[in-house]
Design a protein around this motif. Structure first.
Motif, PDB file in Angstrom:
ATOM      1  N   SER A  20       0.822  -1.216   0.000  1.00 40.31           N
ATOM      2  CA  SER A  20       0.000   0.000   0.000  1.00 40.31           C
ATOM      3  C   SER A  20       0.850   1.259   0.000  1.00 40.31           C
ATOM      4  O   SER A  20       0.344   2.356  -0.200  1.00 40.31           O
ATOM      5  CB  SER A  20      -0.930   0.019   1.206  1.00 40.31           C
ATOM      6  N   GLY A  21       2.156   1.101   0.236  1.00 39.17           N
ATOM      7  CA  GLY A  21       3.037   2.251   0.275  1.00 39.17           C
ATOM      8  C   GLY A  21       3.145   2.890   1.641  1.00 39.17           C
ATOM      9  O   GLY A  21       3.793   3.930   1.793  1.00 39.17           O
ATOM     10  N   LEU A  22       2.529   2.300   2.659  1.00 34.42           N
ATOM     11  CA  LEU A  22       2.642   2.851   4.013  1.00 34.42           C
ATOM     12  C   LEU A  22       4.024   2.597   4.604  1.00 34.42           C
ATOM     13  O   LEU A  22       4.507   3.364   5.423  1.00 34.42           O
ATOM     14  CB  LEU A  22       1.571   2.249   4.920  1.00 34.42           C
ATOM     15  N   ILE A  23       4.653   1.494   4.187  1.00 31.81           N
ATOM     16  CA  ILE A  23       6.010   1.153   4.612  1.00 31.81           C
ATOM     17  C   ILE A  23       6.847   0.956   3.355  1.00 31.81           C
ATOM     18  O   ILE A  23       6.415   0.284   2.414  1.00 31.81           O
ATOM     19  CB  ILE A  23       6.031  -0.154   5.445  1.00 31.81           C
ATOM     20  N   ARG A  24       8.043   1.528   3.349  1.00 30.97           N
ATOM     21  CA  ARG A  24       8.957   1.327   2.229  1.00 30.97           C
ATOM     22  C   ARG A  24       9.747   0.042   2.468  1.00 30.97           C
ATOM     23  O   ARG A  24      10.199  -0.207   3.585  1.00 30.97           O
ATOM     24  CB  ARG A  24       9.932   2.503   2.114  1.00 30.97           C
ATOM     25  N   PRO A  25       9.922  -0.779   1.445  1.00 30.29           N
ATOM     26  CA  PRO A  25      10.735  -1.981   1.634  1.00 30.29           C
ATOM     27  C   PRO A  25      12.196  -1.614   1.882  1.00 30.29           C
ATOM     28  O   PRO A  25      12.690  -0.627   1.339  1.00 30.29           O
ATOM     29  CB  PRO A  25      10.567  -2.736   0.307  1.00 30.29           C
ATOM     30  N   THR A  26      12.866  -2.392   2.723  1.00 33.06           N
ATOM     31  CA  THR A  26      14.278  -2.117   3.004  1.00 33.06           C
ATOM     32  C   THR A  26      15.163  -2.572   1.849  1.00 33.06           C
ATOM     33  O   THR A  26      16.248  -2.027   1.650  1.00 33.06           O
ATOM     34  CB  THR A  26      14.729  -2.805   4.310  1.00 33.06           C
ATOM     35  N   THR A  27      14.708  -3.575   1.098  1.00 30.41           N
ATOM     36  CA  THR A  27      15.424  -4.005  -0.102  1.00 30.41           C
ATOM     37  C   THR A  27      14.390  -4.320  -1.171  1.00 30.41           C
ATOM     38  O   THR A  27      13.224  -4.533  -0.877  1.00 30.41           O
ATOM     39  CB  THR A  27      16.278  -5.273   0.144  1.00 30.41           C
ATOM     40  N   GLY A  28      14.829  -4.352  -2.400  1.00 30.74           N
ATOM     41  CA  GLY A  28      13.939  -4.688  -3.501  1.00 30.74           C
ATOM     42  C   GLY A  28      13.050  -3.523  -3.886  1.00 30.74           C
ATOM     43  O   GLY A  28      13.269  -2.376  -3.476  1.00 30.74           O
ATOM     44  N   GLU A  29      12.053  -3.811  -4.695  1.00 30.45           N
ATOM     45  CA  GLU A  29      11.134  -2.772  -5.146  1.00 30.45           C
ATOM     46  C   GLU A  29       9.756  -3.381  -5.352  1.00 30.45           C
ATOM     47  O   GLU A  29       9.611  -4.592  -5.491  1.00 30.45           O
ATOM     48  CB  GLU A  29      11.637  -2.124  -6.434  1.00 30.45           C
ATOM     49  N   ILE A  30       8.758  -2.530  -5.357  1.00 24.92           N
ATOM     50  CA  ILE A  30       7.382  -2.951  -5.617  1.00 24.92           C
ATOM     51  C   ILE A  30       7.070  -2.569  -7.059  1.00 24.92           C
ATOM     52  O   ILE A  30       7.199  -1.405  -7.453  1.00 24.92           O
ATOM     53  CB  ILE A  30       6.390  -2.246  -4.667  1.00 24.92           C
ATOM     54  N   VAL A  31       6.680  -3.561  -7.863  1.00 24.59           N
ATOM     55  CA  VAL A  31       6.465  -3.353  -9.292  1.00 24.59           C
ATOM     56  C   VAL A  31       5.034  -3.738  -9.646  1.00 24.59           C
ATOM     57  O   VAL A  31       4.538  -4.785  -9.232  1.00 24.59           O
ATOM     58  CB  VAL A  31       7.470  -4.200 -10.116  1.00 24.59           C
TER      59      VAL A  31
END
Length: 193
Positions: A20-31
């Motif tokens: 949902s974008g509330l937390i940014r991932p520490t590694t990788g990406e959301i695609v």
């Protein structure tokens, strides 16, 4: 329709917070559709497409109507969209039986409504916003078994293959209509269906 199942503490809600974008991932990406969605250029347009429905949704101390509009002006209400959202979410089924109808005043985050009524108002809010991605994080866990079945039946009837659904639940039997089911277990994600 994507179902997510797992025990408490397995990371299901954190997963929802990340997509949902509330937390940014520490590694990788959301695609999404081959585009990174959590970049600074497009995070807000992506979040505008999301409806986040959990077991603890916020309701304003205001009318049922304004809780559905949630930040949209009453002066600019789209009556067709509003009526459609109220019909699909089944809000109109209980509003017609209460004094003042849509002007009924909700108190202290909905303490004068049942759990099912609160969830239906939040669903109507999401529908009115034209959300295209519904993230449902244990949306019925605080409801009785009958109301839970009714809401999942309505989700199936009204949303299945009409919008993207990501449903988190402890109860896998509620996900028989999911296209894919993933189990969060022992810090792993296992595809079950």
């Amino acid at each position: 329709v994507l179902g997510i199942v797992g025990e408490s503490g397995s990371g299901k809600s954190t997963f929802i917070d990340i997509i949902s974008g509330l937390i940014r991932p520490t590694t990788g990406e959301i695609v999404l559709n081959e585009n990174e969605i959590l970049g600074p250029k497009n995070i807000y347009s992506y979040q505008d497409k999301i409806a986040y429905i959990s077991q603890n949704n916020f309701l304003l101390s205001d009318s049922i109507k304004n809780n559905i509009l949630f930040g949209n002006s009453e002066n600019q209400i789209d009556n067709t969209k509003f009526n459609n959202a109220a019909k699909i979410s089944k809000v109109n089924d209980f509003v017609k039986n209460i004094k003042n109808g849509y002007e009924y005043q909700i108190l202290d985050n909905g303490k004068n409504l049942s759990g099912g009524q609160r969830q239906r108002i939040v669903m109507a809010r999401a529908l009115y916003r034209d959300a295209s991605i519904f993230l449902l994080d244990e949306p019925t866990s605080s409801l009785d078994a009958q109301t839970e079945k009714e809401i999942f039946r309505d989700i199936y009837n009204d949303f299945h293959h009409k919008t993207t659904l990501v449903i988190v639940t402890h109860k896998e039997n509620l996900l028989d209509f999911a296209d894919n089911i993933f189990v969060f277990e022992n810090q792993k994600i296992i595809k079950k269906k």
